[in-house]
Design an enzyme around this catalytic site. Structure first.
Site, PDB file in Angstrom:
ATOM      1  N   GLN A 127       0.831  -1.214   0.000  1.00 32.98           N
ATOM      2  CA  GLN A 127       0.000   0.000   0.000  1.00 32.98           C
ATOM      3  C   GLN A 127       0.863   1.261   0.000  1.00 32.98           C
ATOM      4  OE1 GLN A 127      -2.087   0.645   3.691  1.00 32.98           O
ATOM      5  NE2 GLN A 127      -3.650   1.931   2.762  1.00 32.98           N
ATOM      6  N   GLY A 128       0.798   2.035  -1.065  1.00 37.06           N
ATOM      7  CA  GLY A 128       1.583   3.266  -1.165  1.00 37.06           C
ATOM      8  C   GLY A 128       0.728   4.492  -0.936  1.00 37.06           C
ATOM      9  N   TYR A 129       0.317   4.712   0.303  1.00 35.83           N
ATOM     10  CA  TYR A 129      -0.437   5.921   0.659  1.00 35.83           C
ATOM     11  C   TYR A 129       0.495   6.950   1.324  1.00 35.83           C
ATOM     12  CZ  TYR A 129      -5.340   4.313  -0.019  1.00 35.83           C
ATOM     13  OH  TYR A 129      -6.544   3.913  -0.531  1.00 35.83           O
ATOM     14  N   SER A 130       1.051   6.569   2.498  1.00 35.14           N
ATOM     15  CA  SER A 130       1.776   7.545   3.329  1.00 35.14           C
ATOM     16  C   SER A 130       3.082   8.016   2.688  1.00 35.14           C
ATOM     17  CB  SER A 130       2.118   6.927   4.687  1.00 35.14           C
ATOM     18  OG  SER A 130       0.967   6.412   5.284  1.00 35.14           O
ATOM     19  N   GLU A 245     -10.422  -0.866   5.626  1.00 33.32           N
ATOM     20  CA  GLU A 245      -9.265  -1.152   6.474  1.00 33.32           C
ATOM     21  C   GLU A 245      -9.637  -0.999   7.941  1.00 33.32           C
ATOM     22  OE1 GLU A 245      -5.931   1.446   5.715  1.00 33.32           O
ATOM     23  OE2 GLU A 245      -4.617   0.378   7.093  1.00 33.32           O
ATOM     24  N   SER A 380      -4.116   7.139  12.873  1.00 33.01           N
ATOM     25  CA  SER A 380      -3.749   7.068  14.293  1.00 33.01           C
ATOM     26  C   SER A 380      -4.998   7.228  15.187  1.00 33.01           C
ATOM     27  CB  SER A 380      -2.738   8.170  14.631  1.00 33.01           C
ATOM     28  OG  SER A 380      -3.399   9.412  14.645  1.00 33.01           O
ATOM     29  N   ASN A 381      -4.865   6.803  16.441  1.00 30.93           N
ATOM     30  CA  ASN A 381      -6.015   6.875  17.349  1.00 30.93           C
ATOM     31  C   ASN A 381      -6.463   8.318  17.610  1.00 30.93           C
ATOM     32  OD1 ASN A 381      -5.849   4.166  17.333  1.00 30.93           O
ATOM     33  ND2 ASN A 381      -5.803   3.886  19.546  1.00 30.93           N
ATOM     34  N   GLU A 382      -5.509   9.264  17.552  1.00 27.43           N
ATOM     35  CA  GLU A 382      -5.908  10.684  17.721  1.00 27.43           C
ATOM     36  C   GLU A 382      -6.834  11.081  16.566  1.00 27.43           C
ATOM     37  OE1 GLU A 382      -2.754   9.626  17.901  1.00 27.43           O
ATOM     38  OE2 GLU A 382      -2.322   9.957  20.024  1.00 27.43           O
TER      39      GLU A 382
HETATM   40  C1  LIG Z   1       3.839  -0.383  11.389  1.00 30.57           C
HETATM   41  C2  LIG Z   1       3.211   0.582  10.408  1.00 30.57           C
HETATM   42  C3  LIG Z   1       2.834   0.120   9.173  1.00 30.57           C
HETATM   43  C4  LIG Z   1       2.313   1.003   8.226  1.00 30.57           C
HETATM   44  N1  LIG Z   1       2.029   0.532   6.978  1.00 30.57           N
HETATM   45  C5  LIG Z   1       1.654   1.387   6.011  1.00 30.57           C
HETATM   46  C6  LIG Z   1       1.486   0.944   4.660  1.00 30.57           C
HETATM   47  O1  LIG Z   1       1.668  -0.247   4.347  1.00 30.57           O
HETATM   48  N2  LIG Z   1       1.162   1.869   3.730  1.00 30.57           N
HETATM   49  C7  LIG Z   1       0.965   3.167   4.022  1.00 30.57           C
HETATM   50  O2  LIG Z   1       0.647   3.947   3.124  1.00 30.57           O
HETATM   51  N3  LIG Z   1       1.100   3.633   5.288  1.00 30.57           N
HETATM   52  C8  LIG Z   1       1.453   2.771   6.276  1.00 30.57           C
HETATM   53  N4  LIG Z   1       1.643   3.230   7.571  1.00 30.57           N
HETATM   54  C9  LIG Z   1       1.544   4.663   7.826  1.00 30.57           C
HETATM   55  C10 LIG Z   1       0.416   5.080   8.738  1.00 30.57           C
HETATM   56  O3  LIG Z   1      -0.805   5.095   8.079  1.00 30.57           O
HETATM   57  C11 LIG Z   1       0.794   6.469   9.290  1.00 30.57           C
HETATM   58  O4  LIG Z   1       1.939   6.295  10.113  1.00 30.57           O
HETATM   59  C12 LIG Z   1      -0.303   7.117  10.071  1.00 30.57           C
HETATM   60  O5  LIG Z   1      -1.383   7.476   9.253  1.00 30.57           O
HETATM   61  C13 LIG Z   1       0.206   8.377  10.818  1.00 30.57           C
HETATM   62  O6  LIG Z   1       0.855   9.241   9.952  1.00 30.57           O
HETATM   63  P1  LIG Z   1       2.344   9.793  10.264  1.00 30.57           P
HETATM   64  O7  LIG Z   1       3.208   8.619  10.641  1.00 30.57           O
HETATM   65  O8  LIG Z   1       2.766  10.626   9.122  1.00 30.57           O
HETATM   66  O9  LIG Z   1       2.205  10.669  11.571  1.00 30.57           O
HETATM   67  P2  LIG Z   1       1.719  12.197  11.637  1.00 30.57           P
HETATM   68  O10 LIG Z   1       0.543  12.380  10.760  1.00 30.57           O
HETATM   69  O11 LIG Z   1       2.907  13.068  11.409  1.00 30.57           O
HETATM   70  O12 LIG Z   1       1.256  12.295  13.131  1.00 30.57           O
HETATM   71  C14 LIG Z   1       2.192  12.453  14.208  1.00 30.57           C
HETATM   72  C15 LIG Z   1       1.391  12.501  15.507  1.00 30.57           C
HETATM   73  O13 LIG Z   1       0.519  13.643  15.518  1.00 30.57           O
HETATM   74  C16 LIG Z   1      -0.830  13.247  15.706  1.00 30.57           C
HETATM   75  N5  LIG Z   1      -1.717  14.076  14.880  1.00 30.57           N
HETATM   76  C17 LIG Z   1      -1.551  14.387  13.563  1.00 30.57           C
HETATM   77  N6  LIG Z   1      -2.577  15.150  13.131  1.00 30.57           N
HETATM   78  C18 LIG Z   1      -3.413  15.312  14.175  1.00 30.57           C
HETATM   79  C19 LIG Z   1      -4.656  15.999  14.350  1.00 30.57           C
HETATM   80  N7  LIG Z   1      -5.249  16.643  13.358  1.00 30.57           N
HETATM   81  N8  LIG Z   1      -5.239  15.941  15.582  1.00 30.57           N
HETATM   82  C20 LIG Z   1      -4.661  15.252  16.611  1.00 30.57           C
HETATM   83  N9  LIG Z   1      -3.477  14.617  16.496  1.00 30.57           N
HETATM   84  C21 LIG Z   1      -2.868  14.636  15.308  1.00 30.57           C
HETATM   85  C22 LIG Z   1      -0.873  11.788  15.256  1.00 30.57           C
HETATM   86  O14 LIG Z   1      -1.920  11.079  15.887  1.00 30.57           O
HETATM   87  C23 LIG Z   1       0.482  11.281  15.703  1.00 30.57           C
HETATM   88  O15 LIG Z   1       0.466  10.938  17.058  1.00 30.57           O
HETATM   89  C24 LIG Z   1       2.134   2.365   8.551  1.00 30.57           C
HETATM   90  C25 LIG Z   1       2.503   2.826   9.825  1.00 30.57           C
HETATM   91  C26 LIG Z   1       3.031   1.962  10.751  1.00 30.57           C
HETATM   92  C27 LIG Z   1       3.446   2.481  12.096  1.00 30.57           C
END
Ligand SMILES: Cc1cc2nc3c(=O)[nH]c(=O)nc-3n(C[C@H](O)[C@H](O)[C@H](O)COP(=O)(O)OP(=O)(O)OC[C@H]3O[C@@H](n4cnc5c(N)ncnc54)[C@H](O)[C@@H]3O)c2cc1C
Length: 395
Positions: A127-130, A245, A380-382
């Site tokens: 999955q290439g989203y992030s 998902e 994320s849970n937030e």
């Molecule tokens: C083990 C693992 C596997 C993954 N696999 C995939 C994958 O296969 N493909 C893919 O595309 N992605 C994948 N991900 C990515 C995942 O979807 C993202 O890590 C996630 O959506 C959070 O984005 P970020 O890491 O950029 O954190 P950020 O968005 O930078 O967030 C950092 C912190 O700030 C908080 N935050 C951000 N915005 C807000 C807001 N508006 N209000 C309150 N709090 C906020 C977040 O909750 C977090 O605690 C994976 C992540 C992990 C850890």
């Protein structure tokens, strides 16, 4: 928790139990147990192929596309029985994510080309989203695809890409238009991982395993026929996929299996000359966890029963995700506390040590470190709490 099923559902449950009993000895040891950090590509595929042979690999897909077309109750029975037996779930990227996007929004040629290979396990998807800087705020993604005749040229980076090192294909959200609202310039593109210009770099995770990666695209040519649906409409397909998902993430059945393992530890470990399960402080934490898990199980069943009657689930999937992931993490916290230093030699980052301590201590530290992820991925849970605040509480 056991439910009463109709005669037909009970017969199905017996069929699943018989299948599980027959399948389990054929699986590698690290697949038939809860440990996951050491699984190879083949380890994952053995379970996938057994299910494919049985016609059960895609529980929710329509029958005419090779799916099992199970209803909600059958899916619940299957998930519960396999979790009880310590069997894994299949990986979601092909079966639960891009497959449903392709059969819902793709064209006939895409369905014919990709769906059978997802079912058989011939194609492994990631999955290439992030991207760096586009996780929670996914719509700000910058990986660019520029149309050039019959193909696109893709430049940019994806990150946290789970098991990309095994993948044959990646489904990507790419930017095809920079004007207007960010959501309106995103497209959904299917990219062959063998294409020239793709580089994969591992990100080592806390338990020492290689589970996630960075994926770089440097002038990667992608045939225009690999665009799903319409250009710049990818956000709609992306959201459809995320709803799928999240609804699969509560995993109360898996938490129940983990809690059973935790009780085995507590019934065997000693603290100050008495069994841990008799220690008032530990017993209090265990009881609180069990009560919360039961509440989650009932909530999940309530939602499932609404779904079974044709109701849609919306922000409830966010509630299940938050509660489910927090409970799973609390179980692994308490298991770590219970086995204490026996857990350390099984930490993969410490090297290939011989097992020390009782069998039930194996995998505890790996799971503890690994499960930090469950409150982050899938949104994320937030972010889930923000959704609940808006959609349920109207804030
Ligand atoms: C083990 C693992 C596997 C993954 N696999 C995939 C994958 O296969 N493909 C893919 O595309 N992605 C994948 N991900 C990515 C995942 O979807 C993202 O890590 C996630 O959506 C959070 O984005 P970020 O890491 O950029 O954190 P950020 O968005 O930078 O967030 C950092 C912190 O700030 C908080 N935050 C951000 N915005 C807000 C807001 N508006 N209000 C309150 N709090 C906020 C977040 O909750 C977090 O605690 C994976 C992540 C992990 C850890």
């Amino acid at each position: 928790m056991d439910l009463s099923f109709s005669a037909e559902e009970e017969a199905f449950r017996q069929e699943v139990r018989a299948f599980v009993a027959e399948a389990k000895p054929q699986l590698p040891k690290n697949l038939g147990t809860p440990e996951q950090a050491r699984r190879s590509k083949d380890d994952y595929l053995i379970w996938h192929r057994l299910l494919f042979k049985k016609g059960w690999v895609a529980p929710a897909w329509p029958r005419e596309l090779g799916g099992a077309a199970w209803g909600v109750t059958q899916r619940y029975i299957f998930a519960t029985e396999t979790a009880k037996a310590g069997l894994p779930t299949t990986l979601p990227f092909g079966l639960g994510m891009v497959g449903p996007v392709i059969y819902t929004f793709g064209n006939e040629a895409q369905k014919k080309k990709f769906l059978p290979r997802i079912l058989s396990g011939e194609d492994w998807w990631c999955q290439g989203y992030s991207e760096p800087g586009a996780g929670s705020d996914l719509a700000s993604l910058r990986c660019r695809a520029v149309r050039d005749g019959d193909h696109y040229v893709v430049d940019g980076q994806k990150t946290w890409t789970t098991l990309a090192q095994y993948a044959d294909w990646i489904f990507c959200l790419v930017r095809t238009n920079s004007g207007g609202k960010p959501q309106e310039g995103i497209s959904f593109l299917l990219i062959d991982m063998k294409s020239p210009g793709i580089t994969i770099k591992p990100i080592m995770v806390l338990d020492g395993a290689r589970e996630v990666n960075e994926v770089f695209f440097d002038s990667v040519k992608v045939a225009a026929e690999n665009l799903v649906g319409e250009e710049n409409k990818g956000w709609t397909y992306a959201k459809f996929l995320l709803d799928h998902e999240r609804s699969g993430l509560a995993s109360a059945a898996r938490s129940r299996a983990a809690l059973t393992r935790l009780k085995t530890i507590a019934r065997n470990e000693q603290l100050d000359g008495q069994l841990l399960i008799r220690d008032p402080d530990f017993a209090r934490k265990l009881a609180a966890l069990e009560a919360d898990l039961m509440a989650l199980e009932f909530t999940e069943l309530r939602i499932l029963s609404r779904e079974a009657k044709g109701g849609k689930i919306g922000a409830e999937s966010s509630m299940l995700k938050v509660a489910g992931s927090e409970i799973l993490q609390r179980i692994s916290d308490l298991a770590m506390e219970a086995v204490g230093y026996y857990a350390l030699p099984d930490d993969l980052s410490l090297g290939d040590n011989e097992a020390v301590g009782p069998d039930y201590a194996r995998g505890v530290s790996g799971r503890y470190f690994n499960q930090r992820k469950v409150s982050i991925y899938g949104g994320s849970n937030e972010i889930q709490r923000n959704i609940i605040a808006k959609a349920v509480l109207g804030l």
